[in-house]
Design a protein around this motif. Structure first.
Motif, PDB file in Angstrom:
ATOM      1  N   ASN A 135     -16.195  -6.179   0.800  1.00 56.05           N
ATOM      2  CA  ASN A 135     -15.293  -6.441  -0.326  1.00 56.05           C
ATOM      3  C   ASN A 135     -15.684  -5.703  -1.607  1.00 56.05           C
ATOM      4  O   ASN A 135     -15.244  -6.072  -2.689  1.00 56.05           O
ATOM      5  N   ASN A 136     -16.503  -4.642  -1.496  1.00 55.05           N
ATOM      6  CA  ASN A 136     -16.850  -3.818  -2.648  1.00 55.05           C
ATOM      7  C   ASN A 136     -15.621  -3.009  -3.053  1.00 55.05           C
ATOM      8  O   ASN A 136     -14.994  -2.362  -2.229  1.00 55.05           O
ATOM      9  N   LYS A 137     -15.259  -3.052  -4.346  1.00 55.37           N
ATOM     10  CA  LYS A 137     -14.102  -2.314  -4.849  1.00 55.37           C
ATOM     11  C   LYS A 137     -14.568  -1.018  -5.496  1.00 55.37           C
ATOM     12  O   LYS A 137     -15.549  -1.008  -6.237  1.00 55.37           O
ATOM     13  N   PHE A 138     -13.850   0.079  -5.172  1.00 53.94           N
ATOM     14  CA  PHE A 138     -14.189   1.385  -5.733  1.00 53.94           C
ATOM     15  C   PHE A 138     -12.968   2.285  -5.667  1.00 53.94           C
ATOM     16  O   PHE A 138     -11.953   1.929  -5.068  1.00 53.94           O
ATOM     17  N   SER A 139     -13.048   3.442  -6.295  1.00 53.40           N
ATOM     18  CA  SER A 139     -11.975   4.434  -6.251  1.00 53.40           C
ATOM     19  C   SER A 139     -12.375   5.555  -5.321  1.00 53.40           C
ATOM     20  O   SER A 139     -13.555   5.905  -5.219  1.00 53.40           O
ATOM     21  N   ALA A 174      -7.418   3.021  -5.874  1.00 56.15           N
ATOM     22  CA  ALA A 174      -8.376   1.916  -5.803  1.00 56.15           C
ATOM     23  C   ALA A 174      -8.380   1.360  -4.380  1.00 56.15           C
ATOM     24  O   ALA A 174      -7.327   1.173  -3.783  1.00 56.15           O
ATOM     25  N   VAL A 175      -9.572   1.147  -3.842  1.00 59.62           N
ATOM     26  CA  VAL A 175      -9.717   0.607  -2.491  1.00 59.62           C
ATOM     27  C   VAL A 175     -10.758  -0.504  -2.478  1.00 59.62           C
ATOM     28  O   VAL A 175     -11.526  -0.659  -3.421  1.00 59.62           O
ATOM     29  N   CYS A 176     -10.746  -1.249  -1.389  1.00 59.94           N
ATOM     30  CA  CYS A 176     -11.702  -2.339  -1.212  1.00 59.94           C
ATOM     31  C   CYS A 176     -12.259  -2.248   0.201  1.00 59.94           C
ATOM     32  O   CYS A 176     -11.506  -2.165   1.168  1.00 59.94           O
ATOM     33  N   CYS A 177     -13.576  -2.254   0.311  1.00 63.31           N
ATOM     34  CA  CYS A 177     -14.227  -2.199   1.618  1.00 63.31           C
ATOM     35  C   CYS A 177     -13.907  -3.488   2.384  1.00 63.31           C
ATOM     36  O   CYS A 177     -14.152  -4.587   1.881  1.00 63.31           O
ATOM     37  N   TYR A 189       0.833  -1.200   0.000  1.00 61.08           N
ATOM     38  CA  TYR A 189       0.000   0.000   0.000  1.00 61.08           C
ATOM     39  C   TYR A 189       0.872   1.256   0.000  1.00 61.08           C
ATOM     40  O   TYR A 189       0.635   2.196  -0.767  1.00 61.08           O
TER      41      TYR A 189
END
Length: 121
Positions: free
Chosen positions: A108-112, A101-104, A84
């Motif tokens: 596990n939802n991926k979003f920017s 880019a991140v992941c909850c 990271y």
């Protein structure tokens, strides 16, 4: 005004010698002086991978309540956090892109998301 410090949050966190986990931190932009210092560091000369820790110890202003960041302290980073920080360093120093880019961790939802800049909320 030029922003030179950027807030970050480690995915897992840096555990100190007392077992306290530190996640929130601040990294500043690297300078030519930082690059030169890494090249001069004997530990970095002996192992290229160690040069990353030496550089991070120079540009990370703080992690949690830790304000004196050394390569030895950073040896305790989990590999996910090291990855990271590499990505974060590259984005703020070379790419100029303020999105990452991140992941909850819960769903596990991926979003920017945009990187939070120090002092700007």
């Amino acid at each position: 005004m030029l922003t030179t410090e950027f807030d970050f949050t480690l995915p897992r966190g840096l555990m100190d010698t007392e077992g306290v986990v530190h996640r929130d931190g601040v990294m500043r932009l690297a300078t030519a002086k930082d690059e030169i210092a890494v090249q001069k560091d004997q530990r970095a000369k002996e192992g290229e991978a160690y040069s990353t820790l030496v550089m991070f110890s120079r540009v990370i202003v703080r992690v949690g309540t830790l304000s004196k960041i050394t390569p030895e302290i950073l040896e305790n980073l989990f590999t996910r956090d090291l990855s990271y920080l590499r990505e974060f360093y590259n984005r703020i120093n070379q790419q100029g892109n303020s999105e990452i880019a991140v992941c909850c961790p819960s769903c596990n939802n991926k979003f920017s998301t945009e990187l939070a800049l120090s002092g700007e909320f």
